[in-house]
Design an enzyme around this catalytic site. Structure first.
Site, PDB file in Angstrom:
ATOM      1  N   CYS A  87      46.537  46.206  40.333  1.00  0.00           N
ATOM      2  CA  CYS A  87      45.891  46.166  41.657  1.00  0.00           C
ATOM      3  C   CYS A  87      45.385  44.762  41.977  1.00  0.00           C
ATOM      4  CB  CYS A  87      44.711  47.127  41.677  1.00  0.00           C
ATOM      5  SG  CYS A  87      45.183  48.749  41.156  1.00  0.00           S
TER       6      CYS A  87
HETATM    7  N1  SAJ Z   1      38.263  40.930  35.068  1.00  0.00           N
HETATM    8  C1  SAJ Z   1      37.747  39.691  34.679  1.00  0.00           C
HETATM    9  N2  SAJ Z   1      36.449  39.410  34.972  1.00  0.00           N
HETATM   10  C2  SAJ Z   1      35.647  40.311  35.637  1.00  0.00           C
HETATM   11  C3  SAJ Z   1      36.193  41.558  36.028  1.00  0.00           C
HETATM   12  C4  SAJ Z   1      37.500  41.850  35.725  1.00  0.00           C
HETATM   13  O1  SAJ Z   1      38.435  38.868  34.083  1.00  0.00           O
HETATM   14  O2  SAJ Z   1      34.475  39.996  35.864  1.00  0.00           O
HETATM   15  C5  SAJ Z   1      39.665  41.228  34.795  1.00  0.00           C
HETATM   16  C6  SAJ Z   1      39.856  42.460  33.931  1.00  0.00           C
HETATM   17  O3  SAJ Z   1      39.842  42.123  32.571  1.00  0.00           O
HETATM   18  C7  SAJ Z   1      41.228  42.950  34.372  1.00  0.00           C
HETATM   19  C8  SAJ Z   1      41.290  42.542  35.844  1.00  0.00           C
HETATM   20  O4  SAJ Z   1      40.294  41.529  36.029  1.00  0.00           O
HETATM   21  O5  SAJ Z   1      42.235  42.292  33.657  1.00  0.00           O
HETATM   22  C9  SAJ Z   1      41.030  43.695  36.823  1.00  0.00           C
HETATM   23  O6  SAJ Z   1      39.873  44.294  36.416  1.00  0.00           O
HETATM   24  P1  SAJ Z   1      39.073  45.393  37.317  1.00  0.00           P
HETATM   25  O7  SAJ Z   1      37.756  45.628  36.665  1.00  0.00           O
HETATM   26  O8  SAJ Z   1      39.067  45.043  38.735  1.00  0.00           O
HETATM   27  O9  SAJ Z   1      39.852  46.753  37.066  1.00  0.00           O
HETATM   28  P2  SAJ Z   1      41.095  47.554  37.656  1.00  0.00           P
HETATM   29  O10 SAJ Z   1      42.107  46.652  38.242  1.00  0.00           O
HETATM   30  O11 SAJ Z   1      41.495  48.525  36.620  1.00  0.00           O
HETATM   31  O12 SAJ Z   1      40.482  48.481  38.784  1.00  0.00           O
HETATM   32  C10 SAJ Z   1      40.189  47.973  39.976  1.00  0.00           C
HETATM   33  C11 SAJ Z   1      38.926  48.709  40.387  1.00  0.00           C
HETATM   34  N3  SAJ Z   1      37.859  48.136  39.577  1.00  0.00           N
HETATM   35  C12 SAJ Z   1      36.578  48.023  39.900  1.00  0.00           C
HETATM   36  O13 SAJ Z   1      36.195  48.267  41.009  1.00  0.00           O
HETATM   37  C13 SAJ Z   1      35.632  47.621  38.824  1.00  0.00           C
HETATM   38  C14 SAJ Z   1      38.853  48.602  41.809  1.00  0.00           C
HETATM   39  O14 SAJ Z   1      38.844  47.243  42.147  1.00  0.00           O
HETATM   40  C15 SAJ Z   1      40.007  49.359  42.430  1.00  0.00           C
HETATM   41  O15 SAJ Z   1      39.546  50.664  42.698  1.00  0.00           O
HETATM   42  C16 SAJ Z   1      41.207  49.454  41.535  1.00  0.00           C
HETATM   43  O16 SAJ Z   1      41.304  48.254  40.838  1.00  0.00           O
HETATM   44  C17 SAJ Z   1      42.423  49.670  42.405  1.00  0.00           C
HETATM   45  O17 SAJ Z   1      43.123  50.649  42.150  1.00  0.00           O
HETATM   46  O18 SAJ Z   1      42.603  48.907  43.338  1.00  0.00           O
END
Ligand code: SAJ
Length: 444
Positions: free
Chosen positions: A281
């Site tokens: 995503c």
């Molecule tokens: N990440 C970082 N630093 C951060 C947060 C995340 O490096 O501070 C990295 C994570 O390790 C990962 C990537 O970014 O590799 C994405 O992480 P994420 O926490 O956004 O998780 P996703 O992609 O599984 O889920 C996200 C949802 N997450 C949150 O809201 C916390 C949300 O944005 C959406 O509902 C979902 O994608 C979607 O389906 O769009």
């Protein structure tokens, strides 16, 4: 123009949605579709999941779940109660009154949006669609997709009249894989229709199962809402990754800075640096937006810059590994490097877009001898290179010239890892205070 019959059609559909006699079809039974199907089935709707993958269809009809966030117990109960079933035959749409499209929207190798899954779902729908149906697209996509691509396919040659005897809306999925507190049921759901009647019908449908539905004025607003949410995350992660690079140049501990900034009770939201941006995503959805804007001769500079920084993080990690080995008078080439954690984020089993794959690929390119361990990922195929998670974690740790922590699964015993490793590059601050200023630990 609303005629007597069209008023009936809409009212009849709303009545069926309100008394849950409407039959539901979910196209695409993945990490969005299956949870959504169970939510509608739990509230009494009869739901059929339609998916081209026979393995998924057969598993569901056996009462088995293949999605971590949905228990096999729940699937079995719903299947036994005949509230949930699955098929690979799209003709099942013919019996449906309400259809939700939850298919993937990846990127092509060229970096352009791949709408093939939406288009093929639309083609199947067009074959079986009938008056008195509501269709909701959940797949994240660029603003305009529902109106410009889906609407014509579903109304041309079908004789359906949007907002009168057929209703179409967009409602972005907000599933955060692995999260227990916010689920499909209690996460507010934005929904926007092609016409006000479309919004009314689709919001009525989703409102029967979800705690809070947030109607908006159009499909474009709903599509853009999701892109704002995910672009917000991508850009802030990119910003904090650049903070890590700048703090490194300044000799300042970025993790301490972030912790300190995180004490601000307002006007600040904590993000942490990492080895890159994984998942299907966050690294992808914003590029749907920048692609659409490029077609309108506008450059979405924040998105492009954040994407450049985030995709550069694996290479930055490699430079940290080289620096760390250098302190031990070792070249990266020929050194044994153990990658700890391969999933794209902690405590899940999903490899999609994982930066671990980029780090492993770069280590191979540099001539390192690479092994990996991940309790959730027993095997991986890195661009044709088949790898298996090492069977004996601590033997591999002791044998490694350098251990690189890429995914900080909570199941790891970090104290033991710190004690037994010769050298560690910690890209997630997984070692916390114990790793700070430790002679054998290098952090982002
Ligand atoms: N990440 C970082 N630093 C951060 C947060 C995340 O490096 O501070 C990295 C994570 O390790 C990962 C990537 O970014 O590799 C994405 O992480 P994420 O926490 O956004 O998780 P996703 O992609 O599984 O889920 C996200 C949802 N997450 C949150 O809201 C916390 C949300 O944005 C959406 O509902 C979902 O994608 C979607 O389906 O769009």
């Amino acid at each position: 123009m609303v005629t007597h019959t069209t008023l009936d059609v809409k009212e009849q559909l709303i009545t069926k949605l309100e008394n849950r006699t409407a039959r539901i079809a979910i196209l695409g039974m993945g990490y969005v579709g299956l949870p959504l199907a169970t939510v509608f089935a739990e509230t009494g709707f009869e739901v059929i999941g339609i998916d081209p993958h026979l393995a998924k269809v057969e598993a569901l009809n056996r009462g088995e779940s293949y999605i971590k966030d949905v228990s096999t117990e729940q699937v079995k109960r719903l299947v036994d109660a005949k509230k949930l079933s699955a098929t690979a035959d799209f003709a099942a749409i013919r019996q449906a009154d309400a259809v939700s499209i939850c298919v993937p929207t990846p990127l092509r190798k060229t970096g352009d949006p791949d709408l093939s899954f939406i288009l093929s779902a639309a083609d199947e729908l067009a074959k079986y669609i009938h008056p008195g149906m509501v269709v909701v697209l959940e797949s994240t996509t660029y603003p305009g997709t529902t109106r410009e691509l889906l609407l014509p396919k579903l109304t041309e040659n079908t004789g359906l009249e949007i907002g009168e005897n057929f209703f179409l809306a967009f409602s972005p999925e907000r599933v955060d894989p692995g999260r227990q507190d916010w689920t499909t049921i209690n996460t507010p759901k934005v929904i926007g229709g092609i016409t006000p009647a479309c919004t009314e019908v689709s919001a009525t449908w989703y409102g029967q199962a979800l705690e809070r539905v947030v109607p908006v004025s159009s499909t474009e607003v709903a599509e853009m809402t999701k892109l704002l949410e995910n672009t917000f995350r991508m850009i802030n992660i990119g910003m904090v990754n650049e903070m890590a690079i700048m703090c490194d140049r300044l000799g300042i501990d970025v993790w301490e800075v972030i912790e300190a900034a995180g004490t601000k009770p307002f006007g600040f939201m904590k993000f942490t640096p990492g080895p890159g941006l994984g998942g299907h995503c966050i690294p992808i959805d914003p590029l749907y937006l920048s692609w659409k804007l490029r077609s309108l001769n506008y450059t979405a500079r924040f998105i492009e810059l954040a994407s450049e920084i985030n995709t550069g993080m694996p290479r930055y990690v490699i430079s940290k590994v080289q620096d760390a080995l250098n302190e031990h008078q070792k070249a990266l080439k020929g050194s044994q490097v153990l990658v700890l954690g391969a999933a794209y984020k902690p405590d899940i089993d999903d490899l999609r877009e994982s930066p671990a794959l980029d780090v492993i690929g770069l280590l191979h390119q540099k001539g390192a001898r690479v092994t990996y361990h991940d309790p959730y990922i027993p095997h991986l195929d890195d661009d044709g290179v088949e790898m298996t998670s090492v069977p004996d974690l601590f033997q591999a740790i002791r044998q490694a010239d350098c251990v690189v922590i890429i995914t900080n699964h909570s199941s790891y015993d970090y104290a033991a890892i710190l004690e037994q490793a010769q050298l560690i590059v910690d890209t997630r601050n997984a070692l916390g205070v114990e790793g700070k200023n430790h002679s054998k630990v290098f952090r982002l």
